[in-house]
Design a protein around this motif. Sequence first.
Motif, PDB file in Angstrom:
ATOM      1  N   ARG A 134       0.733  -1.126   0.045  1.00  0.00           N
ATOM      2  CA  ARG A 134       0.052  -0.021   0.056  1.00  0.00           C
ATOM      3  C   ARG A 134       0.928   1.243   0.123  1.00  0.00           C
ATOM      4  NH1 ARG A 134      -4.304  -0.447   5.023  1.00  0.00           N
ATOM      5  NH2 ARG A 134      -2.725  -1.489   5.776  1.00  0.00           N
ATOM      6  N   SER A 141       2.163   6.786  -2.212  1.00  0.00           N
ATOM      7  CA  SER A 141       0.712   6.312  -1.795  1.00  0.00           C
ATOM      8  C   SER A 141      -0.375   7.307  -1.358  1.00  0.00           C
ATOM      9  CB  SER A 141       1.044   5.539  -0.776  1.00  0.00           C
ATOM     10  OG  SER A 141       1.787   6.196   0.550  1.00  0.00           O
ATOM     11  N   VAL A 144      -3.975   6.360  -1.967  1.00  0.00           N
ATOM     12  CA  VAL A 144      -4.389   5.205  -1.136  1.00  0.00           C
ATOM     13  C   VAL A 144      -5.188   5.537   0.044  1.00  0.00           C
ATOM     14  CG1 VAL A 144      -3.661   2.855  -0.064  1.00  0.00           C
ATOM     15  CG2 VAL A 144      -2.664   3.755  -2.186  1.00  0.00           C
ATOM     16  N   HIS A 270      -9.999  -4.300   1.455  1.00  0.00           N
ATOM     17  CA  HIS A 270      -8.669  -4.207   1.451  1.00  0.00           C
ATOM     18  C   HIS A 270      -7.913  -3.491   0.135  1.00  0.00           C
ATOM     19  CE1 HIS A 270      -6.801  -7.117  -1.384  1.00  0.00           C
ATOM     20  NE2 HIS A 270      -7.994  -7.840  -0.831  1.00  0.00           N
ATOM     21  N   GLN A 271      -7.090  -2.478   0.327  1.00  0.00           N
ATOM     22  CA  GLN A 271      -6.241  -1.982  -0.913  1.00  0.00           C
ATOM     23  C   GLN A 271      -5.146  -2.584  -1.109  1.00  0.00           C
ATOM     24  OE1 GLN A 271      -8.513   0.614  -2.463  1.00  0.00           O
ATOM     25  NE2 GLN A 271      -9.788  -0.437  -1.215  1.00  0.00           N
ATOM     26  N   LEU A 272      -4.642  -3.896  -0.712  1.00  0.00           N
ATOM     27  CA  LEU A 272      -3.268  -4.404  -1.071  1.00  0.00           C
ATOM     28  C   LEU A 272      -2.870  -4.427  -2.339  1.00  0.00           C
ATOM     29  CD1 LEU A 272      -3.552  -7.235   1.696  1.00  0.00           C
ATOM     30  CD2 LEU A 272      -2.464  -4.825   1.971  1.00  0.00           C
ATOM     31  N   ARG A 274      -4.384  -2.970  -5.094  1.00  0.00           N
ATOM     32  CA  ARG A 274      -5.181  -1.816  -5.676  1.00  0.00           C
ATOM     33  C   ARG A 274      -4.090  -1.129  -6.825  1.00  0.00           C
ATOM     34  NH1 ARG A 274      -8.678   2.957  -4.844  1.00  0.00           N
ATOM     35  NH2 ARG A 274      -7.981   4.666  -5.785  1.00  0.00           N
TER      36      ARG A 274
END
Length: 409
Positions: A134, A141, A144, A270-272, A274
């Motif tokens: 992330r 980042s 995010v 979750h944005q792991l 993305r």
Amino acid sequence: MLDIDLSLVGALFRAPETRVPFNTSNVFEHVLPASFSYIVVAVLVILPGTRLLRIAVWPLIALLAFHASTYVDFSNGNTQLSHLNVDFGLIMFAVSIRTLEWTFLKEPLNRHLRPANATPSILMDAFDLTANFRGVGWNWSQSVYIPRETRPTSSRLTFCVYVLLSAIAHSFFCSVLHSATQAFSPEAFTVLSGGTIFDPTLPPFIRYFRSSVITLLVGFGIYGVIQMNYDLGTLAGVAIFRQDPAQWPPVFDSPWLATSLRDFWGRRWHQLFRRTFVVLGGWPLGLIFGRLGYILGSFLASGIVHHIVVLLLNGRVEVWWMPVSFGMMAVGVILEHWFTLVTGRKVGGWLGRLWTTGWLLVWSSMMVDGFGRAGMFASSIMFDCAAPVRGIVEQYAMAFDRLLHTYAL
């Protein structure tokens, strides 16, 4: 000499019919080269003046990642551990896309968050970058979303105890849900050949009600698995490597409270990965079609990645399951965008929550069916804490399934 080199490249790029077992020798031969090259590129992207070198080495890194993800059987033939091959394949795919993005960066990446009293180190920054999907604490980042911290951070010990208890609780939670899922169709969901969640012997309403229940079980189970693994990573980072809790912010933001698809996929889930999906599909289609292309490309990339992942488990899975289900998620987000343009209001409130739940349930059922057909339900949970109650869970799940079949008569 050229023929020899081409044959070596061909051997790297050709997936074997059977994988080699997971052992020390094969890890050094097949996995370590990809892992080492990943760290090397992480070092290069921190240093100025290395762009041409990064461009030159990326094709080799992609080949090594493909080779590592297809040659080693991390399950060693154990059906219940087959998810390890899927997990590693997903990581290697993300490595390929992350290093592709790093390849074309004109400016070096900068880190602005380090453990207290830590001395800046290029090597330690590179290690952090490789595991930091992330970009927490990095200059790339800003877009995010990071959930608000709700865990106790007053002391390192308190934080670690809380995270450990969370890992145990979520392990139990997802183990219970996994057992319940398998109990709906033991003859299909406990073998790698897999099976559908849509029972053709049931009338449409009961059939789709049953598939929706299974989809909910799997969805919450996936949440539990990811949260458990993240808790374990957090515990290792903070307790063993002495990182700050701020370097491990929450990974979820109560996804069951989402009031729109945009809220669910952009904030609460979750944005792991993305960034991986954005680089692979969002940016290319966004350059051509603008905002709508960015949305559609990101979700289609997610569908393609998920299809590749299930292919690692079962090569006979139909190609359209994952791209269609994730593509329809993009359609839902676009419909919300148009709703806002037409009405001047954002999707939200209890109607928004109802809309979000319904859309997710319909199209996630196709996604979960793809998982079922690939045999993913046959895998076991890494840390199964539900053994004492598994029999009870299976008994109630099978009784519920029998009840549905009784009403269908």
